[in-house]
Motif scaffolding. Sequence first.
Motif, PDB file in Angstrom:
ATOM      1  N   LEU A  42      -0.777  -9.879  -9.504  1.00 35.51           N
ATOM      2  CA  LEU A  42      -0.032  -8.639  -9.410  1.00 35.51           C
ATOM      3  C   LEU A  42      -0.690  -7.683  -8.886  1.00 35.51           C
ATOM      4  O   LEU A  42      -0.145  -6.713  -8.049  1.00 35.51           O
ATOM      5  CB  LEU A  42      -0.173  -8.150 -11.138  1.00 35.51           C
ATOM      6  N   ILE A  43      -2.078  -7.772  -8.648  1.00 39.30           N
ATOM      7  CA  ILE A  43      -2.662  -6.756  -8.022  1.00 39.30           C
ATOM      8  C   ILE A  43      -2.459  -7.092  -6.363  1.00 39.30           C
ATOM      9  O   ILE A  43      -2.305  -6.189  -5.491  1.00 39.30           O
ATOM     10  CB  ILE A  43      -4.098  -6.879  -8.072  1.00 39.30           C
ATOM     11  N   LEU A  45       0.298  -8.441  -5.359  1.00 36.58           N
ATOM     12  CA  LEU A  45       1.480  -8.129  -5.011  1.00 36.58           C
ATOM     13  C   LEU A  45       1.898  -6.304  -4.735  1.00 36.58           C
ATOM     14  O   LEU A  45       2.599  -5.656  -3.979  1.00 36.58           O
ATOM     15  CB  LEU A  45       2.492  -8.368  -6.166  1.00 36.58           C
ATOM     16  N   LEU A  46       0.970  -5.659  -5.418  1.00 34.79           N
ATOM     17  CA  LEU A  46       0.805  -4.215  -5.390  1.00 34.79           C
ATOM     18  C   LEU A  46       0.222  -3.836  -4.097  1.00 34.79           C
ATOM     19  O   LEU A  46       0.906  -2.814  -3.518  1.00 34.79           O
ATOM     20  CB  LEU A  46      -0.018  -3.437  -6.536  1.00 34.79           C
ATOM     21  N   VAL A  47      -0.574  -4.684  -3.498  1.00 31.60           N
ATOM     22  CA  VAL A  47      -1.148  -4.548  -2.285  1.00 31.60           C
ATOM     23  C   VAL A  47      -0.366  -4.663  -1.034  1.00 31.60           C
ATOM     24  O   VAL A  47      -0.164  -3.747  -0.199  1.00 31.60           O
ATOM     25  CB  VAL A  47      -2.695  -5.019  -2.073  1.00 31.60           C
ATOM     26  N   ASN A  49       2.830  -4.554  -1.287  1.00 35.77           N
ATOM     27  CA  ASN A  49       3.995  -3.611  -1.387  1.00 35.77           C
ATOM     28  C   ASN A  49       3.452  -2.277  -0.715  1.00 35.77           C
ATOM     29  O   ASN A  49       4.290  -1.673  -0.236  1.00 35.77           O
ATOM     30  CB  ASN A  49       4.350  -3.372  -2.806  1.00 35.77           C
ATOM     31  N   SER A  50       2.348  -1.954  -0.994  1.00 37.30           N
ATOM     32  CA  SER A  50       1.779  -0.456  -0.517  1.00 37.30           C
ATOM     33  C   SER A  50       1.876  -0.816   0.928  1.00 37.30           C
ATOM     34  O   SER A  50       2.329   0.002   1.765  1.00 37.30           O
ATOM     35  CB  SER A  50       0.699  -0.205  -0.843  1.00 37.30           C
ATOM     36  N   SER A  53       5.281  -0.406   2.573  1.00 36.06           N
ATOM     37  CA  SER A  53       6.202   0.801   2.507  1.00 36.06           C
ATOM     38  C   SER A  53       5.171   1.604   3.580  1.00 36.06           C
ATOM     39  O   SER A  53       6.038   2.504   4.182  1.00 36.06           O
ATOM     40  CB  SER A  53       5.913   1.518   1.113  1.00 36.06           C
TER      41      SER A  53
END
Length: 184
Positions: A42-43, A45-47, A49-50, A53
Amino acid sequence: MSRKPELKGRAARLARLLPAGRAQAARTPFVLLVVLLLGGGLIGLLVLNSALSEGSFELADLEKRTKNLTDEEQALQRDIDAYSSPDALQRRARELGMVPGGDPAFLGPDGTVKGVPGVAAPEPAALMAPAGTGPLTPAGAPLSTAPPVAPAPTAPLRPPGDPAAAPPAPPATLQPIPAPTPGR
């Protein structure tokens, strides 16, 4: 009341090798490993995604800048085309006191004249400076600050077989390179 059947022989020996009861302690590291893997995923995927963007915003800024620079290039090209059109060149030449020339004659490498020169251009009664006080330049173009230099004297042409013919001496002063005219 359920009792386990007693094992005999080979089965009894194998049963002694295996633990008799379930161990609760063996389940805890497996659960922790699964939780850590899910949390790390999950971490990650968050990195990711950031980062995507952020790249998207940078791409949008670069596309906007490219569009602005393309518009500016097209405007400058229109200005160049306007300054280099035949009508504009003729108008500026007349403002500078230039007149159309006649038919040219050409000198060959052996000193022979090829062609017949046309009638010299009519000389206007009085050559006057253009209406403006400075040189004609497009708006926003830098002005040349080099002082005008008189043309170098030319030697008369002599036939190639003439023993008195010597190569012309280099000019005494350095000639500045003329600035290119806007347009081409």
